[in-house]
Design a protein around this motif. Structure first.
Motif, PDB file in Angstrom:
ATOM      1  N   GLY A 145      11.324  37.286  54.667  1.00  0.00           N
ATOM      2  CA  GLY A 145       9.980  37.299  54.655  1.00  0.00           C
ATOM      3  C   GLY A 145       9.174  36.717  53.549  1.00  0.00           C
ATOM      4  N   VAL A 146       9.885  36.299  52.283  1.00  0.00           N
ATOM      5  CA  VAL A 146       9.385  36.110  51.100  1.00  0.00           C
ATOM      6  C   VAL A 146       9.966  34.962  50.366  1.00  0.00           C
ATOM      7  CG1 VAL A 146       8.886  37.148  48.701  1.00  0.00           C
ATOM      8  CG2 VAL A 146       8.971  38.704  50.764  1.00  0.00           C
ATOM      9  N   THR A 147      11.175  34.935  50.226  1.00  0.00           N
ATOM     10  CA  THR A 147      12.188  33.684  49.637  1.00  0.00           C
ATOM     11  C   THR A 147      12.737  32.823  50.562  1.00  0.00           C
ATOM     12  OG1 THR A 147      13.916  34.880  48.812  1.00  0.00           O
ATOM     13  CG2 THR A 147      11.960  35.054  47.580  1.00  0.00           C
ATOM     14  N   GLY A 148      13.216  33.439  51.461  1.00  0.00           N
ATOM     15  CA  GLY A 148      14.143  32.755  52.240  1.00  0.00           C
ATOM     16  C   GLY A 148      15.625  32.029  51.435  1.00  0.00           C
ATOM     17  N   ALA A 149      15.999  32.612  50.132  1.00  0.00           N
ATOM     18  CA  ALA A 149      16.833  32.058  49.348  1.00  0.00           C
ATOM     19  C   ALA A 149      18.414  32.398  50.017  1.00  0.00           C
ATOM     20  CB  ALA A 149      16.852  32.522  47.946  1.00  0.00           C
ATOM     21  N   LYS A 150      19.200  31.318  49.825  1.00  0.00           N
ATOM     22  CA  LYS A 150      20.682  31.542  50.479  1.00  0.00           C
ATOM     23  C   LYS A 150      21.525  32.248  49.293  1.00  0.00           C
ATOM     24  CE  LYS A 150      22.616  28.504  53.011  1.00  0.00           C
ATOM     25  NZ  LYS A 150      23.301  27.371  53.698  1.00  0.00           N
ATOM     26  N   GLN A 151      22.428  33.199  49.813  1.00  0.00           N
ATOM     27  CA  GLN A 151      23.156  33.712  48.924  1.00  0.00           C
ATOM     28  C   GLN A 151      24.686  33.302  49.424  1.00  0.00           C
ATOM     29  OE1 GLN A 151      24.416  38.208  47.605  1.00  0.00           O
ATOM     30  NE2 GLN A 151      23.139  37.245  46.006  1.00  0.00           N
ATOM     31  N   THR A 152      25.692  32.875  48.816  1.00  0.00           N
ATOM     32  CA  THR A 152      26.968  32.733  49.051  1.00  0.00           C
ATOM     33  C   THR A 152      27.920  33.715  48.559  1.00  0.00           C
ATOM     34  OG1 THR A 152      26.566  30.406  49.437  1.00  0.00           O
ATOM     35  CG2 THR A 152      28.960  31.091  49.250  1.00  0.00           C
ATOM     36  N   MET A 153      28.644  34.344  49.174  1.00  0.00           N
ATOM     37  CA  MET A 153      29.364  35.706  48.908  1.00  0.00           C
ATOM     38  C   MET A 153      30.983  35.026  48.687  1.00  0.00           C
ATOM     39  SD  MET A 153      29.851  39.441  50.387  1.00  0.00           S
ATOM     40  CE  MET A 153      28.228  40.036  49.964  1.00  0.00           C
ATOM     41  N   PHE A 154      31.638  35.453  47.577  1.00  0.00           N
ATOM     42  CA  PHE A 154      33.015  35.389  47.486  1.00  0.00           C
ATOM     43  C   PHE A 154      33.930  36.441  47.285  1.00  0.00           C
ATOM     44  CE2 PHE A 154      30.809  31.423  46.232  1.00  0.00           C
ATOM     45  CZ  PHE A 154      31.596  30.357  46.532  1.00  0.00           C
ATOM     46  N   TYR A 155      35.081  36.368  47.450  1.00  0.00           N
ATOM     47  CA  TYR A 155      36.102  37.478  47.155  1.00  0.00           C
ATOM     48  C   TYR A 155      36.963  37.198  46.228  1.00  0.00           C
ATOM     49  CZ  TYR A 155      39.965  40.865  47.841  1.00  0.00           C
ATOM     50  OH  TYR A 155      41.138  41.701  47.609  1.00  0.00           O
ATOM     51  N   ALA A 156      37.245  37.870  45.053  1.00  0.00           N
ATOM     52  CA  ALA A 156      38.143  37.482  43.970  1.00  0.00           C
ATOM     53  C   ALA A 156      39.097  38.985  44.005  1.00  0.00           C
ATOM     54  CB  ALA A 156      37.348  37.301  42.771  1.00  0.00           C
ATOM     55  N   GLU A 157      40.490  38.752  43.790  1.00  0.00           N
ATOM     56  CA  GLU A 157      41.283  39.533  43.509  1.00  0.00           C
ATOM     57  C   GLU A 157      41.829  39.428  42.043  1.00  0.00           C
ATOM     58  OE1 GLU A 157      44.587  39.696  45.902  1.00  0.00           O
ATOM     59  OE2 GLU A 157      43.500  40.637  47.701  1.00  0.00           O
ATOM     60  N   VAL A 158      41.523  40.503  41.200  1.00  0.00           N
ATOM     61  CA  VAL A 158      41.818  40.493  39.663  1.00  0.00           C
ATOM     62  C   VAL A 158      42.795  41.359  39.537  1.00  0.00           C
ATOM     63  CG1 VAL A 158      39.818  39.531  39.315  1.00  0.00           C
ATOM     64  CG2 VAL A 158      40.313  41.937  39.019  1.00  0.00           C
ATOM     65  N   SER A 159      43.586  41.537  38.275  1.00  0.00           N
ATOM     66  CA  SER A 159      44.222  42.504  37.748  1.00  0.00           C
ATOM     67  C   SER A 159      44.005  42.679  36.645  1.00  0.00           C
ATOM     68  CB  SER A 159      45.716  41.997  37.992  1.00  0.00           C
ATOM     69  OG  SER A 159      46.103  40.944  36.838  1.00  0.00           O
ATOM     70  N   ASP A 160      44.760  43.612  35.783  1.00  0.00           N
ATOM     71  CA  ASP A 160      44.363  44.094  34.263  1.00  0.00           C
ATOM     72  C   ASP A 160      44.786  42.802  33.470  1.00  0.00           C
ATOM     73  OD1 ASP A 160      43.388  46.507  35.104  1.00  0.00           O
ATOM     74  OD2 ASP A 160      45.151  47.690  34.515  1.00  0.00           O
ATOM     75  N   ASP A 161      45.703  42.011  33.979  1.00  0.00           N
ATOM     76  CA  ASP A 161      46.090  40.888  33.140  1.00  0.00           C
ATOM     77  C   ASP A 161      44.873  39.647  33.219  1.00  0.00           C
ATOM     78  OD1 ASP A 161      48.564  42.006  32.739  1.00  0.00           O
ATOM     79  OD2 ASP A 161      49.553  41.197  34.306  1.00  0.00           O
ATOM     80  N   ASN A 162      44.096  39.716  33.898  1.00  0.00           N
ATOM     81  CA  ASN A 162      42.893  38.988  33.929  1.00  0.00           C
ATOM     82  C   ASN A 162      41.863  39.225  32.987  1.00  0.00           C
ATOM     83  OD1 ASN A 162      43.745  38.811  37.302  1.00  0.00           O
ATOM     84  ND2 ASN A 162      44.114  37.006  36.193  1.00  0.00           N
ATOM     85  N   CYS A 163      41.897  40.661  32.643  1.00  0.00           N
ATOM     86  CA  CYS A 163      40.734  41.017  31.972  1.00  0.00           C
ATOM     87  C   CYS A 163      40.673  40.421  30.403  1.00  0.00           C
ATOM     88  CB  CYS A 163      40.681  42.574  31.995  1.00  0.00           C
ATOM     89  SG  CYS A 163      39.287  43.013  31.222  1.00  0.00           S
ATOM     90  N   VAL A 164      39.908  39.604  29.975  1.00  0.00           N
ATOM     91  CA  VAL A 164      39.883  39.074  28.623  1.00  0.00           C
ATOM     92  C   VAL A 164      38.507  39.587  27.860  1.00  0.00           C
ATOM     93  CG1 VAL A 164      41.088  36.933  29.580  1.00  0.00           C
ATOM     94  CG2 VAL A 164      38.239  37.336  29.428  1.00  0.00           C
ATOM     95  N   SER A 165      37.692  40.250  28.634  1.00  0.00           N
ATOM     96  CA  SER A 165      36.795  40.739  27.589  1.00  0.00           C
ATOM     97  C   SER A 165      36.243  42.077  28.233  1.00  0.00           C
ATOM     98  CB  SER A 165      35.719  39.879  27.372  1.00  0.00           C
ATOM     99  OG  SER A 165      34.907  39.702  28.668  1.00  0.00           O
ATOM    100  N   ALA A 166      35.034  42.793  27.655  1.00  0.00           N
ATOM    101  CA  ALA A 166      34.574  44.068  28.412  1.00  0.00           C
ATOM    102  C   ALA A 166      33.597  43.540  29.186  1.00  0.00           C
ATOM    103  CB  ALA A 166      33.993  44.611  27.192  1.00  0.00           C
ATOM    104  N   GLY A 167      33.151  42.210  29.382  1.00  0.00           N
ATOM    105  CA  GLY A 167      31.983  41.738  30.211  1.00  0.00           C
ATOM    106  C   GLY A 167      30.785  42.145  29.657  1.00  0.00           C
ATOM    107  N   GLY A 168      29.776  42.542  30.560  1.00  0.00           N
ATOM    108  CA  GLY A 168      28.396  43.026  30.128  1.00  0.00           C
ATOM    109  C   GLY A 168      27.141  41.882  30.032  1.00  0.00           C
TER     110      GLY A 168
END
Length: 244
Positions: free
Chosen positions: A166-189
């Motif tokens: 009703g306001v923007t009509g913007a499109k969002q595309t959703m993905f799924y990602a499987e990760v493990s602790d080995d993929n963690c390279v930073s704290a993010g944020g």
């Protein structure tokens, strides 16, 4: 994250993110008009850590949510009543943002606590890099916000949908990602230079559906939908109950 002060609400005359318009049109012979905002499309990512069997969400302060809570607070009575042990009614003055009581006789609505504007969300970002694919933009967001380095080719597209129709009509595309602790390279944020202040939150798989339907936990529709999608499509793979 929850130290918010020096709040000032001013007219928005120019923005890099929102552009207001009014469209005039005829529908079945009836003349109509509609106000809307043009904004960027976006991507979101449901992240599942296969090492700890948990979902990885982000938690952040949203000014728009906060201001909605403030508008609601303006319609509330300035004083609240509490029952004492003897059954009598005790009236207490509302507290200011710093936790101090409002001045006696002051009917000015008080700012709600900063926590009123904090929400739980999927990792997400704007589609504002024309030289990158949606998968590549999603990959960058996962790395910046949550600290996981996931190849774009490993992202599974769930679906796309319109938000704010009703306001923007913007499109969002959703993905799924499987990760493990080995993929963690930073704290993010997130990116501080872009004004992002994001807390990474983990939701155990067995608590996911309880989390999704708990109305006391402020969250986006994307979180609820993605948890249901996981339950219907991925839970059998892991043979783990999502506690529906």
């Amino acid at each position: 994250m929850e130290e918010i002060n020096n709040i000032e609400v001013v007219p928005c005359t120019e923005s890099d993110y929102l552009k207001p318009f009014r469209v005039h049109y005829s529908q079945n012979g009836t003349k109509k008009s509609w106000d809307f905002m043009r904004t960027h499309d976006s991507v979101s990512v449901l992240i599942f850590n296969t090492t700890s069997h948990c979902f990885v969400l982000v938690k952040q302060f949203r000014p728009a949510v906060y201001m909605c809570e403030w508008e609601k607070a303006k319609t509330q009575p300035p004083q609240s009543a509490e029952k004492t042990e003897e059954g009598a009614t005790e009236v207490t003055a509302p507290e200011s943002e710093e936790g101090q009581s409002a001045p006696e006789g002051d009917n000015t609505p008080q700012w709600p606590p900063a926590s009123a504007g904090v929400t739980y969300e999927l990792c997400a970002g704007l589609v504002d890099k024309p030289n990158l694919s949606l998968e590549e933009i999603a990959r960058q967001e996962v790395l910046e916000e949550c600290g996981y380095d996931v190849p774009a080719s490993k992202l599974k597209r769930i679906t796309s949908y319109r938000s704010g129709v009703g306001v923007t009509g913007a499109k969002q595309t959703m993905f799924y990602a499987e990760v493990s602790d080995d993929n963690c390279v930073s704290a993010g944020g997130g990116e501080p230079q872009e004004g992002e202040l994001i807390e990474v939150v983990k939701v155990p798989l067995h608590e996911a559906m309880t989390f999704a339907y708990d109305e006391r936990i402020p969250k986006t529709m994307g979180v609820i939908f993605s948890f249901i999608w996981f339950h219907n499509n991925m839970s059998p793979k892991y043979k783990i109950s999502t506690n529906v």
